[in-house]
Design a protein around this motif. Structure first.
Motif, PDB file in Angstrom:
ATOM      1  N   PRO A  97      11.227  27.075  18.950  1.00 21.31           N
ATOM      2  CA  PRO A  97      12.159  28.102  18.892  1.00 21.31           C
ATOM      3  C   PRO A  97      12.403  29.097  19.733  1.00 21.31           C
ATOM      4  CG  PRO A  97      10.853  27.570  16.848  1.00 21.31           C
ATOM      5  CD  PRO A  97      10.247  27.163  17.768  1.00 21.31           C
ATOM      6  N   ALA A  98      11.252  29.509  20.516  1.00 19.17           N
ATOM      7  CA  ALA A  98      11.486  30.332  21.307  1.00 19.17           C
ATOM      8  C   ALA A  98      10.179  30.496  22.238  1.00 19.17           C
ATOM      9  CB  ALA A  98      11.699  31.768  20.926  1.00 19.17           C
ATOM     10  N   MET A  99      10.101  30.955  23.662  1.00 20.35           N
ATOM     11  CA  MET A  99       8.868  31.064  24.241  1.00 20.35           C
ATOM     12  C   MET A  99       9.005  32.181  25.183  1.00 20.35           C
ATOM     13  SD  MET A  99       8.999  27.258  26.038  1.00 20.35           S
ATOM     14  CE  MET A  99       7.207  26.936  26.365  1.00 20.35           C
ATOM     15  N   HIS A 100       7.681  32.937  25.067  1.00 17.80           N
ATOM     16  CA  HIS A 100       7.457  33.867  26.196  1.00 17.80           C
ATOM     17  C   HIS A 100       6.671  33.428  27.233  1.00 17.80           C
ATOM     18  CE1 HIS A 100       5.676  38.349  26.792  1.00 17.80           C
ATOM     19  NE2 HIS A 100       6.212  37.709  27.969  1.00 17.80           N
ATOM     20  N   ARG A 101       7.509  33.008  28.351  1.00 13.39           N
ATOM     21  CA  ARG A 101       6.774  32.306  29.459  1.00 13.39           C
ATOM     22  C   ARG A 101       5.969  33.214  30.384  1.00 13.39           C
ATOM     23  NH1 ARG A 101       8.687  27.095  29.647  1.00 13.39           N
ATOM     24  NH2 ARG A 101       8.654  27.245  32.007  1.00 13.39           N
ATOM     25  N   ASP A 102       5.040  32.373  31.074  1.00 10.14           N
ATOM     26  CA  ASP A 102       4.216  33.030  32.002  1.00 10.14           C
ATOM     27  C   ASP A 102       4.860  34.082  32.922  1.00 10.14           C
ATOM     28  OD1 ASP A 102       2.362  31.455  30.860  1.00 10.14           O
ATOM     29  OD2 ASP A 102       1.860  30.086  32.279  1.00 10.14           O
ATOM     30  N   SER A 103       6.120  33.612  33.507  1.00 10.71           N
ATOM     31  CA  SER A 103       6.908  34.455  34.354  1.00 10.71           C
ATOM     32  C   SER A 103       7.324  35.818  33.704  1.00 10.71           C
ATOM     33  CB  SER A 103       7.903  33.582  34.779  1.00 10.71           C
ATOM     34  OG  SER A 103       8.836  33.409  33.751  1.00 10.71           O
ATOM     35  N   GLY A 104       7.357  35.980  32.486  1.00 15.34           N
ATOM     36  CA  GLY A 104       7.781  36.797  31.796  1.00 15.34           C
ATOM     37  C   GLY A 104       8.999  36.750  31.264  1.00 15.34           C
ATOM     38  N   GLN A 105       9.861  35.529  31.544  1.00 14.99           N
ATOM     39  CA  GLN A 105      11.050  35.224  30.911  1.00 14.99           C
ATOM     40  C   GLN A 105      10.817  34.971  29.626  1.00 14.99           C
ATOM     41  OE1 GLN A 105      13.343  32.287  33.132  1.00 14.99           O
ATOM     42  NE2 GLN A 105      12.665  33.239  35.189  1.00 14.99           N
ATOM     43  N   VAL A 106      12.071  35.191  28.747  1.00 18.56           N
ATOM     44  CA  VAL A 106      11.812  34.757  27.419  1.00 18.56           C
ATOM     45  C   VAL A 106      13.110  33.797  27.144  1.00 18.56           C
ATOM     46  CG1 VAL A 106      12.884  35.489  24.979  1.00 18.56           C
ATOM     47  CG2 VAL A 106      11.071  36.908  26.578  1.00 18.56           C
ATOM     48  N   TRP A 107      12.689  32.555  26.611  1.00 17.37           N
ATOM     49  CA  TRP A 107      13.662  31.440  26.303  1.00 17.37           C
ATOM     50  C   TRP A 107      13.720  31.334  24.812  1.00 17.37           C
ATOM     51  CZ3 TRP A 107      11.928  27.004  30.059  1.00 17.37           C
ATOM     52  CH2 TRP A 107      11.888  27.434  31.555  1.00 17.37           C
ATOM     53  N   GLU A 135       1.700  38.615  24.990  1.00 15.24           N
ATOM     54  CA  GLU A 135       1.349  37.404  25.658  1.00 15.24           C
ATOM     55  C   GLU A 135       2.141  36.158  25.776  1.00 15.24           C
ATOM     56  OE1 GLU A 135      -1.702  37.395  27.125  1.00 15.24           O
ATOM     57  OE2 GLU A 135      -2.119  39.493  26.829  1.00 15.24           O
ATOM     58  N   PRO A 136       1.958  35.592  26.898  1.00  8.33           N
ATOM     59  CA  PRO A 136       2.892  34.060  26.860  1.00  8.33           C
ATOM     60  C   PRO A 136       2.612  33.215  25.585  1.00  8.33           C
ATOM     61  CG  PRO A 136       1.874  34.830  28.901  1.00  8.33           C
ATOM     62  CD  PRO A 136       1.112  35.443  27.948  1.00  8.33           C
ATOM     63  N   GLY A 137       3.455  32.523  25.396  1.00  8.33           N
ATOM     64  CA  GLY A 137       3.201  31.665  24.111  1.00  8.33           C
ATOM     65  C   GLY A 137       4.385  31.158  23.694  1.00  8.33           C
ATOM     66  N   ILE A 138       4.508  30.165  22.652  1.00  2.01           N
ATOM     67  CA  ILE A 138       5.535  29.624  21.783  1.00  2.01           C
ATOM     68  C   ILE A 138       5.467  30.671  20.584  1.00  2.01           C
ATOM     69  CG2 ILE A 138       6.015  27.766  20.492  1.00  2.01           C
ATOM     70  CD1 ILE A 138       4.972  25.750  22.370  1.00  2.01           C
ATOM     71  N   ILE A 139       6.995  30.755  20.196  1.00  2.09           N
ATOM     72  CA  ILE A 139       7.262  31.683  19.107  1.00  2.09           C
ATOM     73  C   ILE A 139       8.240  30.707  18.157  1.00  2.09           C
ATOM     74  CG2 ILE A 139       8.524  33.551  18.420  1.00  2.09           C
ATOM     75  CD1 ILE A 139       6.438  34.391  20.415  1.00  2.09           C
ATOM     76  N   GLY A 140       7.541  30.784  16.804  1.00  2.07           N
ATOM     77  CA  GLY A 140       8.147  29.787  15.965  1.00  2.07           C
ATOM     78  C   GLY A 140       8.820  30.756  14.838  1.00  2.07           C
ATOM     79  N   VAL A 141      10.005  30.335  13.999  1.00  4.68           N
ATOM     80  CA  VAL A 141      10.446  31.114  13.004  1.00  4.68           C
ATOM     81  C   VAL A 141       9.881  30.211  11.857  1.00  4.68           C
ATOM     82  CG1 VAL A 141      12.339  31.841  11.610  1.00  4.68           C
ATOM     83  CG2 VAL A 141      12.474  32.065  14.013  1.00  4.68           C
ATOM     84  N   LEU A 142       8.755  30.627  11.107  1.00  6.18           N
ATOM     85  CA  LEU A 142       8.044  29.681   9.995  1.00  6.18           C
ATOM     86  C   LEU A 142       8.602  30.158   8.843  1.00  6.18           C
ATOM     87  CD1 LEU A 142       4.485  29.429  11.757  1.00  6.18           C
ATOM     88  CD2 LEU A 142       6.355  27.870  11.814  1.00  6.18           C
ATOM     89  N   ALA A 143       9.053  31.201   8.538  1.00  7.09           N
ATOM     90  CA  ALA A 143       9.523  31.808   7.277  1.00  7.09           C
ATOM     91  C   ALA A 143      10.891  32.320   7.598  1.00  7.09           C
ATOM     92  CB  ALA A 143       8.494  33.171   6.973  1.00  7.09           C
ATOM     93  N   ASN A 144      11.431  32.609   6.066  1.00  7.69           N
ATOM     94  CA  ASN A 144      12.810  32.829   6.049  1.00  7.69           C
ATOM     95  C   ASN A 144      12.786  34.399   6.716  1.00  7.69           C
ATOM     96  OD1 ASN A 144      15.381  34.005   5.169  1.00  7.69           O
ATOM     97  ND2 ASN A 144      15.163  32.862   3.270  1.00  7.69           N
ATOM     98  N   PRO A 145      13.902  34.400   7.595  1.00 12.04           N
ATOM     99  CA  PRO A 145      13.890  35.742   8.347  1.00 12.04           C
ATOM    100  C   PRO A 145      14.678  36.610   7.525  1.00 12.04           C
ATOM    101  CG  PRO A 145      15.710  34.188   9.382  1.00 12.04           C
ATOM    102  CD  PRO A 145      14.781  33.362   8.419  1.00 12.04           C
ATOM    103  N   GLY A 146      15.191  36.292   6.298  1.00 11.59           N
ATOM    104  CA  GLY A 146      15.769  37.308   5.698  1.00 11.59           C
ATOM    105  C   GLY A 146      16.910  38.089   6.200  1.00 11.59           C
ATOM    106  N   PRO A 147      17.133  39.377   5.843  1.00 15.98           N
ATOM    107  CA  PRO A 147      18.355  40.104   6.238  1.00 15.98           C
ATOM    108  C   PRO A 147      18.240  40.753   7.746  1.00 15.98           C
ATOM    109  CG  PRO A 147      16.934  41.688   5.064  1.00 15.98           C
ATOM    110  CD  PRO A 147      16.262  40.459   4.988  1.00 15.98           C
ATOM    111  N   GLY A 148      17.447  40.223   8.539  1.00 15.12           N
ATOM    112  CA  GLY A 148      17.434  40.727  10.040  1.00 15.12           C
ATOM    113  C   GLY A 148      18.526  40.485  10.841  1.00 15.12           C
ATOM    114  N   SER A 149      18.423  40.856  12.062  1.00 16.67           N
ATOM    115  CA  SER A 149      19.458  40.907  13.018  1.00 16.67           C
ATOM    116  C   SER A 149      19.994  39.412  13.262  1.00 16.67           C
ATOM    117  CB  SER A 149      19.174  41.606  14.056  1.00 16.67           C
ATOM    118  OG  SER A 149      18.843  42.796  14.272  1.00 16.67           O
ATOM    119  N   ARG A 150      21.153  39.306  13.297  1.00 18.36           N
ATOM    120  CA  ARG A 150      22.063  37.912  13.997  1.00 18.36           C
ATOM    121  C   ARG A 150      22.111  38.315  15.310  1.00 18.36           C
ATOM    122  NH1 ARG A 150      27.014  36.878  11.606  1.00 18.36           N
ATOM    123  NH2 ARG A 150      26.351  34.602  11.428  1.00 18.36           N
TER     124      ARG A 150
END
Length: 312
Positions: A97-107, A135-150
């Motif tokens: 779903p998303a990545m915090h890259r070693d370079s500091g970029q966010v994808w 820290e760098p790594g993979i980010i996953g939306v594993l739960a319902n994000p609810g009424p958060g930002s779009r």
């Protein structure tokens, strides 16, 4: 003898899906493959949004990147994080779903299925988590994000600059050490159909799927208006974008229609530029004119409607 009383279980009514009544055990109309009662018929699910990317710059391209384009990227500017490099991608490694890259970029990736009802909210949740990560790594939306930002709440700017890649080499673009990744990259590249975005019109993509060439064009206008305009184009013969091409139908995704043309093999993308721009001009004129359809045009419209397929 008195009849035995029976305790009858009365099921709670399920939420409507975009105004439709759907049976609990029927497949969910969202296309997840699950039964409605455990998908968008689940009262705990996020409210279904028919057109989740509406209002975003490049809405049609975002839909194309999510459904059609194997390898494409577009930079994003995020409110409060204007100094960060953020990249929107069709597909990320391991379908993250998303990545915090070693370079500091966010994808952040678009081709991810969470089925919580609002892809804009799901993508935004993964993106914000990646921005907050230390820290760098993979980010996953594993739960319902609810009424958060779009995405509409956090994306800054009025345009989307899409780059279509021949493959997934961009996965390694910010890495200093790529040893051991070549095999996985080669496998991903082999699965990517050659795709080109036309430059003169919005969100039109030529692709070669091996046995045929296609033009798939995501359009922002209301469905009913588009069907009527295309019916008129068909009757006049102006829906034949190049000689030998055929409008084979339309698919519906995230509230938008996308006409699809079957092209003669060997057409390529370059020769489509001028005909596509001319078709767009004719379509705009018909959309502006409106008016009642003739009997012949109504028949053509019915044929187009019957060849629609809902993807999402």
């Amino acid at each position: 003898m008195a009849k035995k009383s029976r305790n009858r279980v009365v099921e709670e009514p399920l939420p409507l899906y975009d105004g439709q009544v759907v049976g609990a055990k029927q497949p969910c109309p969202c296309g997840s493959g699950r039964r409605y009662k455990v998908c968008h018929g689940d009262a705990s699910a996020t409210t279904f949004v028919k057109r989740p990317f509406e209002g975003l710059p490049g809405e049609c391209d975002i839909v194309a990147m999510r459904e059609l384009v194997p390898a494409a990227t577009a930079p994003l500017t995020i409110k409060g994080h204007e100094d960060r490099t953020v990249l929107l991608a069709s597909l990320l490694p391991v379908a993250a779903p998303a990545m915090h890259r070693d370079s500091g970029q966010v994808w952040v990736g678009l081709q991810v299925r969470h089925s919580f009802g609002d892809p804009s909210r799901e993508v935004a949740a993964a993106l914000l988590d990646a921005l907050a990560a230390t820290e760098p790594g993979i980010i996953g939306v594993l739960a319902n994000p609810g009424p958060g930002s779009r995405l509409q709440d956090i994306v800054v700017g009025g345009t989307l600059d899409v780059t279509v890649h021949e493959g997934f080499d961009f996965w390694l673009a910010d890495l200093a050490d790529t040893e051991g990744l070549e095999e996985a990259l080669q496998e991903a590249n082999q699965a990517a159909d050659p795709t080109v975005r036309l430059g003169g019109v919005e969100a039109a993509y030529w692709t070669n799927v091996g046995s045929k060439e296609l033009l798939r064009w995501v359009m922002p206008e209301p469905e009913e208006d588009l069907l009527s305009a295309f019916a008129r184009l068909h009757i006049s013969g102006d829906d034949v974008i190049v000689p030998g091409a055929r409008l084979i139908g339309m698919f519906r995704a995230y509230g938008l229609l996308a006409p699809v043309w079957d092209l003669p093999l060997g057409t390529g993308a370059e020769v489509l530029e001028e005909p596509a721009a001319e078709l767009r001009r004719k379509l705009d004129a018909l959309l502006a004119a409106g008016g009642e359809l003739t009997a012949e045009e109504r028949s053509a419209r019915a044929g187009l409607a019957n060849r629609q397929v809902t993807i999402r």
